[in-house]
Scaffold this motif. Structure first.
Motif, mmCIF file in Angstrom:
data_model
loop_
_atom_site.group_PDB
_atom_site.id
_atom_site.type_symbol
_atom_site.label_atom_id
_atom_site.label_comp_id
_atom_site.label_asym_id
_atom_site.label_seq_id
_atom_site.Cartn_x
_atom_site.Cartn_y
_atom_site.Cartn_z
ATOM 1 N N SER A 42 5.113 0.167 -11.244
ATOM 2 C CA SER A 42 5.828 1.234 -10.553
ATOM 3 C C SER A 42 6.912 1.794 -11.458
ATOM 4 N N SER A 80 -2.525 5.217 2.460
ATOM 5 C CA SER A 80 -3.509 4.143 2.534
ATOM 6 C C SER A 80 -3.210 3.224 3.709
ATOM 7 N N ARG A 121 0.828 -1.204 0.000
ATOM 8 C CA ARG A 121 0.000 0.000 0.000
ATOM 9 C C ARG A 121 0.866 1.259 0.000
ATOM 10 N N ALA A 122 0.301 2.329 -0.563
ATOM 11 C CA ALA A 122 0.900 3.641 -0.364
ATOM 12 C C ALA A 122 0.827 3.980 1.122
ATOM 13 N N GLU A 128 0.814 -4.918 -9.949
ATOM 14 C CA GLU A 128 1.406 -3.670 -9.484
ATOM 15 C C GLU A 128 2.351 -3.139 -10.552
ATOM 16 N N SER A 137 4.364 1.068 -0.649
ATOM 17 C CA SER A 137 4.609 0.909 -2.086
ATOM 18 C C SER A 137 5.751 -0.068 -2.355
ATOM 19 N N LYS A 171 -0.849 5.138 -6.815
ATOM 20 C CA LYS A 171 0.139 5.254 -5.755
ATOM 21 C C LYS A 171 1.146 6.322 -6.149
#
Length: 274
Positions: free
Chosen positions: A193, A86, A82-83, A191, A102, A148
């Motif tokens: 990134s 969050s 999670r960020a 996910e 993250s 995120k």
């Protein structure tokens, strides 16, 4: 199982589902000079739920974790995909608990910690990634996106299995060869990134920052294997669930993490009192 097969707490009254071998490992690691207790959140301290905002730690786990956070020579941390915002919103972490969000891209070491900053190229790349995923999600009922600070997550938990599989395959085909984009697969999520980070790197960073002489880590997801694989002799790694793992020990569900944290709190309290 019978109590003599599963073990009891030291009062001899409460049967535990943890194996004698795991309980012995808890006693061993609890005696270290400085203990780092680093936990994954979703699927570990908290049961998995359909809507991320509804996630909450099981009360027993939260209470034992908070108790550990108050002990001397003991550092607690949450390491989550999670960020950070969050994670704080659902985990309500103890004030002195360190946070990594993250999958390692975000770090909070206390007041004054610097926020994650992307450069111009990363921000532009992240916008492109989101546009690609938006187009896929629009064609895949039941999927949704989560933003995120360094990425975008494609959630497929509410989609049918075939729709979820097709959406993830489409996203991978578009993004897996994109320079500067990093992909991780978890429980019904993909996910993405623009920062290359892992929970294993998070464990290494926390170990050094805390001056820990041993680490306890528990996690349930594929991404937690990075952390479990980074542990060294003298640490304690626990996998939640039946998936493949590098961990030495395994429990079935988050309810057993309650027992793990309670046992660790009992043993660590005794250890730091002597």
């Amino acid at each position: 199982m019978s109590p003599d097969a599963t073990g009891t707490d030291n009062s001899g009254t409460a049967p535990l589902s943890l194996s004698p071998e795991l309980l012995a490992a808890v006693r061993r690691v609890a005696g270290t000079e400085h203990l780092l207790v680093a936990m994954d959140f979703d699927g570990t301290m908290a049961p998995l739920v359909d809507h991320a905002a509804d996630s909450r730690a099981l009360p027993r786990s939260a209470a034992a974790f908070a108790g550990l956070a108050e002990l001397p020579r003991t550092t607690t941390a949450l390491i989550s995909g999670r960020a950070l915002d969050s994670l704080r919103a659902v985990a309500f972490p103890p004030e002195n608990t360190l946070l990594i969000g993250s999958h390692g891209a975000e770090v909070w070491m206390g007041p004054g910690s610097s926020q994650l900053m992307l450069d111009d190229d990363q921000r532009e790349l992240l916008a492109d990634v989101r546009k690609e995923l938006e187009e896929i999600a629009e064609q895949a009922p039941g999927t949704l996106l989560e933003d995120k600070p360094a990425g975008v997550v494609l959630h497929t938990r509410l989609a049918s299995a075939d729709v979820a599989e097709d959406a993830v395959a489409a996203a991978r085909s578009v993004l897996q060869d994109r320079s500067g984009v990093f992909l991780k697969t978890g429980h019904r999520v993909l996910e993405t990134s623009v920062v290359n980070a892992s929970k294993g790197e998070g464990i290494a960073f926390l170990r050094q920052a805390a001056g820990a002489t041993a680490v306890v880590f528990a996690g349930d997801d594929t991404t937690d294997e990075d952390a479990l694989g980074s542990l060294v002799p003298g640490d304690l790694g626990v996998k939640v669930g039946l998936d493949f793992t590098q961990a030495e020990f395994r429990v079935e569900a988050p309810v057993h993490i309650c027992e793990l944290l309670e046992a660790l709190l009992r043993e660590r309290t005794r250890a730091v009192a002597h």
